[in-house]
Scaffold this motif. Sequence first.
Motif, PDB file in Angstrom:
ATOM      1  N   MET A 268       0.824  -1.204   0.000  1.00 55.75           N
ATOM      2  CA  MET A 268       0.000   0.000   0.000  1.00 55.75           C
ATOM      3  C   MET A 268       0.869   1.268   0.000  1.00 55.75           C
ATOM      4  O   MET A 268       0.540   2.257  -0.653  1.00 55.75           O
ATOM      5  CB  MET A 268      -0.942   0.014   1.198  1.00 55.75           C
ATOM      6  CG  MET A 268      -1.919  -1.152   1.242  1.00 55.75           C
ATOM      7  SD  MET A 268      -2.958  -1.294  -0.237  1.00 55.75           S
ATOM      8  CE  MET A 268      -4.131   0.033   0.055  1.00 55.75           C
ATOM      9  N   CYS A 269       1.967   1.219   0.738  1.00 49.77           N
ATOM     10  CA  CYS A 269       2.815   2.413   0.866  1.00 49.77           C
ATOM     11  C   CYS A 269       3.631   2.690  -0.393  1.00 49.77           C
ATOM     12  O   CYS A 269       4.184   3.781  -0.542  1.00 49.77           O
ATOM     13  CB  CYS A 269       3.757   2.261   2.057  1.00 49.77           C
ATOM     14  SG  CYS A 269       2.932   2.389   3.645  1.00 49.77           S
ATOM     15  N   TYR A 277       0.552   9.578  -0.192  1.00 51.18           N
ATOM     16  CA  TYR A 277       0.037   9.919   1.136  1.00 51.18           C
ATOM     17  C   TYR A 277       0.927   9.391   2.259  1.00 51.18           C
ATOM     18  O   TYR A 277       0.552   9.435   3.428  1.00 51.18           O
ATOM     19  CB  TYR A 277      -1.381   9.363   1.300  1.00 51.18           C
ATOM     20  CG  TYR A 277      -2.333   9.841   0.217  1.00 51.18           C
ATOM     21  CD1 TYR A 277      -2.645  11.191   0.091  1.00 51.18           C
ATOM     22  CD2 TYR A 277      -2.913   8.946  -0.681  1.00 51.18           C
ATOM     23  CE1 TYR A 277      -3.504  11.639  -0.902  1.00 51.18           C
ATOM     24  CE2 TYR A 277      -3.772   9.383  -1.679  1.00 51.18           C
ATOM     25  CZ  TYR A 277      -4.062  10.726  -1.786  1.00 51.18           C
ATOM     26  OH  TYR A 277      -4.905  11.158  -2.767  1.00 51.18           O
ATOM     27  N   ARG A 278       2.095   8.892   1.897  1.00 53.81           N
ATOM     28  CA  ARG A 278       3.014   8.315   2.880  1.00 53.81           C
ATOM     29  C   ARG A 278       3.474   9.378   3.869  1.00 53.81           C
ATOM     30  O   ARG A 278       3.858  10.489   3.490  1.00 53.81           O
ATOM     31  CB  ARG A 278       4.223   7.726   2.145  1.00 53.81           C
ATOM     32  CG  ARG A 278       5.204   6.950   3.020  1.00 53.81           C
ATOM     33  CD  ARG A 278       4.701   5.561   3.318  1.00 53.81           C
ATOM     34  NE  ARG A 278       5.569   4.876   4.240  1.00 53.81           N
ATOM     35  CZ  ARG A 278       6.651   4.182   3.868  1.00 53.81           C
ATOM     36  NH1 ARG A 278       6.960   4.081   2.597  1.00 53.81           N
ATOM     37  NH2 ARG A 278       7.390   3.570   4.766  1.00 53.81           N
ATOM     38  N   LYS A 279       3.477   9.042   5.156  1.00 49.74           N
ATOM     39  CA  LYS A 279       3.884  10.002   6.187  1.00 49.74           C
ATOM     40  C   LYS A 279       5.394  10.129   6.283  1.00 49.74           C
ATOM     41  O   LYS A 279       5.923  11.163   6.623  1.00 49.74           O
ATOM     42  CB  LYS A 279       3.313   9.593   7.542  1.00 49.74           C
ATOM     43  CG  LYS A 279       1.803   9.773   7.643  1.00 49.74           C
ATOM     44  CD  LYS A 279       1.327   9.449   9.047  1.00 49.74           C
ATOM     45  CE  LYS A 279      -0.176   9.682   9.187  1.00 49.74           C
ATOM     46  NZ  LYS A 279      -0.663   9.374  10.536  1.00 49.74           N
ATOM     47  N   ALA A 332      -2.565   1.635   8.938  1.00 50.20           N
ATOM     48  CA  ALA A 332      -2.725   2.663   7.911  1.00 50.20           C
ATOM     49  C   ALA A 332      -2.649   4.064   8.501  1.00 50.20           C
ATOM     50  O   ALA A 332      -2.036   4.960   7.908  1.00 50.20           O
ATOM     51  CB  ALA A 332      -4.049   2.470   7.177  1.00 50.20           C
ATOM     52  N   THR A 333      -3.255   4.262   9.670  1.00 43.42           N
ATOM     53  CA  THR A 333      -3.238   5.600  10.274  1.00 43.42           C
ATOM     54  C   THR A 333      -1.832   6.011  10.693  1.00 43.42           C
ATOM     55  O   THR A 333      -1.526   7.197  10.776  1.00 43.42           O
ATOM     56  CB  THR A 333      -4.166   5.663  11.507  1.00 43.42           C
ATOM     57  OG1 THR A 333      -3.807   4.623  12.428  1.00 43.42           O
ATOM     58  CG2 THR A 333      -5.616   5.489  11.103  1.00 43.42           C
ATOM     59  N   ALA A 334      -0.977   5.017  10.969  1.00 48.19           N
ATOM     60  CA  ALA A 334       0.402   5.321  11.346  1.00 48.19           C
ATOM     61  C   ALA A 334       1.274   5.603  10.125  1.00 48.19           C
ATOM     62  O   ALA A 334       2.234   6.375  10.205  1.00 48.19           O
ATOM     63  CB  ALA A 334       0.997   4.161  12.141  1.00 48.19           C
ATOM     64  N   LEU A 335       0.934   4.996   9.000  1.00 40.13           N
ATOM     65  CA  LEU A 335       1.795   5.066   7.821  1.00 40.13           C
ATOM     66  C   LEU A 335       1.341   6.075   6.772  1.00 40.13           C
ATOM     67  O   LEU A 335       2.166   6.610   6.035  1.00 40.13           O
ATOM     68  CB  LEU A 335       1.868   3.679   7.159  1.00 40.13           C
ATOM     69  CG  LEU A 335       2.485   2.554   7.985  1.00 40.13           C
ATOM     70  CD1 LEU A 335       2.201   1.219   7.322  1.00 40.13           C
ATOM     71  CD2 LEU A 335       3.976   2.761   8.127  1.00 40.13           C
TER      72      LEU A 335
END
Length: 380
Positions: A268-269, A277-279, A332-335
């Motif tokens: 996904m990343c 959208y990667r953090k 997902a919320t972390a990444l």
Amino acid sequence: MCTSRNWAQYRRNVMPFFTPANLEDEYYKDVLETIGFRVARCERSDVQLQFLNDQSLLRELLSIAVVILKIPEDKMTQFKEESLVDFRFFKSGSAFESICHTVPKFQETEMAQARDPNEQLLEPVREFIERCITELDWEDLSDHTVMDIGCGDNFLCIRALLEEFPRIGCLLATDKFPILTEEIMEDEFFVEYFRKAILQFHLVDIVDSSSLGHYRNIVNKIVCRNVLQQIANKEFAIRNMYHLLRPGGHVGILFCIANPVGTWQQRMCTSRNWAQYRKNTLNFFIAGNFGDGYYKKVMEDIGFRVILCERSDVKLQFSNDQDLLEELLIYATALLNIPEDMMAVFKEESVKIFKELIGYSGSGPLRYQASELLLIAIKP
């Protein structure tokens, strides 16, 4: 969590998210009257709430955490564990306990017996160190230099080693990040070792050869737990470990080589749809080679004599798509910072990709397997 030694450094801003109020009876009525108000009504409403299980609790806590904290990916597992324990053990006024939540309560005697979160994390670490001791016949390390590669900010392998060998010669705690905290340095278990320089922290990246020159051929023992799954070129990391060891030196390595949840994260990343959208750019999980004896052969080609190459497989499952999504969205919320108007598409694609990864048949629970590899070897 925002003011703890472990996590305050990751605070996104200085605005408090929640500040408890005074719960004494009619306290604010008195405040208003003292100021000069005529209070027509002062009414408190108590609402009983609950979480069904740890998973639903974690989902709620992480939805708040991503707003106020920027937790590094390699610390997320520890953060989750500590969050659960702190929430369960939270003690405040009796009125507050009756209002805010109805999670299972501990009696005082149970509280006294409850283990520190690090104690829970230590159990598998002790098992790993014990395997190294047993397979390699470690007895007296009083004149040995031992290196923990990727020690992490809890110093778990360091603690387990010192429990077994309190008279160790020199213990090098290494990590690619400057994770040494005052809390660790002042920990009564470590403080004397630091004072005498028996225990030392060094910034070392096992895949950055320029950071390793000073340590070549001086280390007697290496332990490395749950690090290689975050490294793409695992073979290069193992080769560097070989160069750090003295002739006759020992190495114990444990890492996860396969986990569909981790592979989903990576997919996904790095996908066209979601990479934007990667953090951050840290890899959370990079699968290993699953070929029979692959890493045994890698180590032998490098020059190691392999004592043990042991794979452990664990069968896991999600009951349905909803259970799966709850787990995936935590990561997902972390990444990723997924826009709200894209969330439905993200969820649909996440479930589809995960099912492809596990070869889902289309009916029943979503069953999958995670595997870890234990490597123990000697440099001749």
